[in-house]
Write an enzyme that holds these catalytic residues in place. Sequence first.
Site, PDB file in Angstrom:
ATOM      1  CB  THR A  95      -0.877   0.069   1.083  1.00 49.21           C
ATOM      2  OG1 THR A  95      -1.762  -1.045   1.143  1.00 49.21           O
ATOM      3  CG2 THR A  95      -1.812   1.134   1.226  1.00 49.21           C
ATOM      4  CG  PHE A 125       0.412   4.739   3.839  1.00 47.98           C
ATOM      5  CD1 PHE A 125      -1.053   4.741   4.322  1.00 47.98           C
ATOM      6  CD2 PHE A 125       0.813   3.580   3.439  1.00 47.98           C
ATOM      7  CE1 PHE A 125      -1.615   3.463   4.856  1.00 47.98           C
ATOM      8  CE2 PHE A 125       0.651   2.303   4.006  1.00 47.98           C
ATOM      9  CZ  PHE A 125      -0.714   2.188   4.683  1.00 47.98           C
TER      10      PHE A 125
HETATM   11  O1  LIG Z   1      -7.351  -0.435   8.450  1.00 48.48           O
HETATM   12  C1  LIG Z   1      -5.945  -0.121   8.467  1.00 48.48           C
HETATM   13  O2  LIG Z   1      -5.267  -0.905   9.129  1.00 48.48           O
HETATM   14  C2  LIG Z   1      -5.554   1.018   7.717  1.00 48.48           C
HETATM   15  O3  LIG Z   1      -4.456   1.391   7.794  1.00 48.48           O
HETATM   16  C3  LIG Z   1      -6.306   1.361   6.472  1.00 48.48           C
HETATM   17  C4  LIG Z   1      -5.868   0.783   5.285  1.00 48.48           C
HETATM   18  C5  LIG Z   1      -6.404   1.055   3.937  1.00 48.48           C
HETATM   19  O4  LIG Z   1      -7.385   2.282   3.955  1.00 48.48           O
HETATM   20  O5  LIG Z   1      -6.062   0.652   2.774  1.00 48.48           O
HETATM   21  C6  LIG Z   1      -4.487   0.796   5.033  1.00 48.48           C
HETATM   22  C7  LIG Z   1      -3.572  -0.181   4.691  1.00 48.48           C
HETATM   23  C8  LIG Z   1      -4.252  -1.484   4.211  1.00 48.48           C
HETATM   24  O6  LIG Z   1      -4.426  -1.463   2.807  1.00 48.48           O
HETATM   25  C9  LIG Z   1      -5.485  -1.786   4.706  1.00 48.48           C
HETATM   26  C10 LIG Z   1      -6.369  -0.915   5.222  1.00 48.48           C
END
Ligand SMILES: O=C(O)C(=O)C[C@]1(C(=O)O)C=C[C@@H](O)C=C1
Length: 398
Positions: A272, A274
């Site tokens: 992911t 950020f």
């Molecule tokens: O729920 C979490 O732990 C988050 O940080 C959110 C979140 C997102 O919004 O994509 C962040 C990373 C992962 O992809 C899964 C969920």
Amino acid sequence: MAVSVSAYGTGAGGLINGNNRNLQLQQQQQQQGLIILKTRTLQFKRVAVAGKGVVVVRSQKGGVFENVAVINGKSTGALKSESVEDELARVMRDRAGKDRGAVRVAYQGCPGAYSEAAAIMAHPGCQGVPCKSYEDAIWAVEFRRADRAILPVESTLEGSVVRNYDLLVHGSLHIVQEIQLFVHYCLLVAPGVRREDVRRVISHPMALAHCGHTLARLGLDSAPVHDTAGAAELLLNDKLTDTAAIASCRAAEIYGLRVVARGVQDESWNTTRFLVLARGSDLPPPPQEEEHRPLKTSIVVAHGGGLDALFKVLSAFSKRKINLTKFEVKPRAAALLRVLDVNGGGTVREFEHVFYIDFEASVADLNAQSALEELREAMTFVRVLGCYTADSKIYSLD
Ligand SMILES: O=C(O)C(=O)C[C@]1(C(=O)O)C=C[C@@H](O)C=C1
């Protein structure tokens, strides 16, 4: 200092009173509470859960009551003070001292969320500011309750989270950094629950999507909750015995849950991306020769529609040999994009046709400036969302 308090445990002592005048405990700040129940073997008599991962419990060990502090999942052993309240005050004073001066990073979710992990990667030693929603995290920075906000914007498995890009342009924050994190999920259950008792899985919708094949294979129902760590917390709070949470191993440690499966995401390389947002927009220093870390600039472009616009944008960059690392077309079916026009006196403008673009160059680069100039002449609206150093590594929680 105001701290949030909630209580868990089996003993009659229960909650340390939220109105305790000495500590100015404020239950409405419960959001900031972090539950760490690592001491499964202890009989809780009184348990206080305070902000930033501090737990003070009065436990019964061999018939004798003693105070035990558990900080970030690690027991500090028996404490000297007889009074749980005194101990809590002491721990919170220490904590406040440590937090003073730390960068405050707002993120969506509870402690243990992947966004919090990204915040720590971006600013080691930061003070996390947990928020209910992505909007709240952005507002926390706009209203100066935090210095930075963390926003997940794309994942290798699901692509761009256009909704979060849209949120970014509603406000006036700037992108100052990017963080890439391997997101490896675990299946967690409450203590005493067996894997075969699990009928249902709860987690953040993105996490459920990332594990879609696994869940189908295991024949488990799923239900969305605010965030992955919030799902872990819910298992404990609601004493769920037929439900598992998809979250990180770190969340399992924080909330004292059992890991029954690891790596349950559909692809091992699930990552992911950020964005780190701030009020100011200092230009990053130019990269050193040996660094191989190019600068990146993110922009939003609104146009009148048609293929012509796509061609003009691509040509502005290609004829200047500027590499694009992202080109996202906001789906037309989505709602109109409301953008804060920071150059137009802070007016809000609405657009139907929108591109989100990242290119590999500093916004201060003359070549990039001439490309932007060309876009400004041909398009309805162009706004630079930030200029930052490309993240060359992918962080991991393992
Ligand atoms: O729920 C979490 O732990 C988050 O940080 C959110 C979140 C997102 O919004 O994509 C962040 C990373 C992962 O992809 C899964 C969920």
